[in-house]
Write a protein that holds these residues in place. Structure first.
Motif, PDB file in Angstrom:
ATOM      1  N   CYS A 184       0.860  -1.182   0.000  1.00 34.58           N
ATOM      2  CA  CYS A 184       0.000   0.000   0.000  1.00 34.58           C
ATOM      3  C   CYS A 184       0.893   1.228   0.000  1.00 34.58           C
ATOM      4  N   GLN A 186       1.040   5.289   0.150  1.00 30.47           N
ATOM      5  CA  GLN A 186       0.269   6.476   0.511  1.00 30.47           C
ATOM      6  C   GLN A 186       0.952   7.711  -0.063  1.00 30.47           C
ATOM      7  N   ALA A 191      -4.183   6.582  -1.810  1.00 24.61           N
ATOM      8  CA  ALA A 191      -3.576   5.329  -1.376  1.00 24.61           C
ATOM      9  C   ALA A 191      -3.692   4.320  -2.498  1.00 24.61           C
ATOM     10  N   ALA A 219      -3.624   3.186   5.529  1.00 22.84           N
ATOM     11  CA  ALA A 219      -3.439   4.400   4.742  1.00 22.84           C
ATOM     12  C   ALA A 219      -4.410   5.495   5.167  1.00 22.84           C
ATOM     13  N   ARG A 220      -5.630   5.111   5.461  1.00 16.33           N
ATOM     14  CA  ARG A 220      -6.609   6.116   5.881  1.00 16.33           C
ATOM     15  C   ARG A 220      -6.207   6.754   7.204  1.00 16.33           C
ATOM     16  N   ARG A 222      -3.357   7.360   8.094  1.00 16.39           N
ATOM     17  CA  ARG A 222      -2.246   8.264   7.811  1.00 16.39           C
ATOM     18  C   ARG A 222      -2.694   9.487   7.008  1.00 16.39           C
ATOM     19  N   ALA A 224      -4.880   9.354   4.073  1.00 18.37           N
ATOM     20  CA  ALA A 224      -5.384   9.099   2.718  1.00 18.37           C
ATOM     21  C   ALA A 224      -6.915   9.166   2.705  1.00 18.37           C
TER      22      ALA A 224
END
Length: 261
Positions: A184, A186, A191, A219-220, A222, A224
């Motif tokens: 994944c 980012q 992402a 990712a979200r 972080r 995204a």
């Protein structure tokens, strides 16, 4: 699966340009040359089509098409790679007509899909912390994809060259080897999910869903907001998984190769 006659040019072009740009950063070629707005991507150590292709990025750039294809072919030859042209909605129709007239063959249609990451709230899934052990991940990925272990240095170099933050997600069973893997990447609010693969003996058991969910949730968290991925159109199991998560098609692309290859 029968390929559609022409990649649609009705796609949202600003979105296509942005997703193409982040996909290049997420899966970097070892060498990138520009001929006008054509990008010539070459990676001697790993035979990925995305890392070894010509991509046209502006529909208005249509001068000297055949001459430029010949020049690009010489670069591919010097890398020991087969010449491939990647058609996206950004490719001018005149280029595709030239390929057809010269007997090029069209193959492997893929979908680029996107997902608003807020939609992940409706699912339950286990968390997997990303690994930073590239060597271990590459070993597992090559095994799961059934690829030659000799490709390890090239794939490790490719992953190591990814500039945006990325997580290597891997599930293993002690004593039985890898079960599932994914990358994944980012890139600010985007992402990208890449290289998702599940061991054949574990497919249909929710491993792909679990791995995908964990990577996108990471990712979200972080920052995204939108996820994207690329999936071959004939991968019915993958498409079913991604649609279950809420992914929707943004546009398609395919590849062309000279008839002699």
């Amino acid at each position: 699966m029968v390929l559609i006659e022409r990649i649609s040019q009705d796609a949202n072009l600003p979105q296509v340009r942005r997703l193409e740009a982040v996909s290049f950063r997420a899966w970097p070629a070892a060498s990138v040359h520009y001929d006008g707005s054509w990008q010539i991507r070459l990676t001697g150590g790993y035979p990925s089509k995305r890392g070894n292709c010509v991509v046209a990025l502006d529909r208005s750039d249509i001068s000297d098409i055949r001459l430029r294809l010949e020049k690009a072919a010489r670069k591919f030859e010097s890398y020991g790679r087969p010449m491939i042209f990647r058609e996206t909605p950004l490719a001018a129709p005149q280029i595709i007509e030239s390929l057809k007239e010269d007997g090029w063959q069209r193959f492997e249609e893929s979908l680029v899909m996107t997902l608003d990451l807020a939609a992940l709230d409706g699912h339950d899934g286990m968390d997997h912390l990303p690994s930073h052990d590239i060597g271990r991940f590459v070993d597992a990925s090559l095994t799961l994809h059934g690829e030659d272990p000799a490709l390890k240095p090239g794939l490790a170099e490719l992953i190591g060259n990814i500039k945006p933050p990325y997580g290597l997600f891997l599930k293993e069973v002690p004593g039985n080897g890898p079960v599932a893997a994914a990358i994944c990447v980012q890139d600010n609010d985007l992402a990208g999910l890449l290289q998702l693969v599940v061991d054949g003996a574990h497919r249909g058991q929710g491993e792909g869903f679990e791995m995908t969910y964990a990577a996108l949730r990471w990712a979200r968290m972080r920052g995204a907001r939108l996820a994207w991925l690329q999936v071959v159109a004939s991968n019915t199991a993958g498409l079913a998984l991604y649609r279950k998560l809420g992914f929707r098609e943004a546009y398609r692309y395919c590849y062309w190769r000279p008839e002699a290859q």
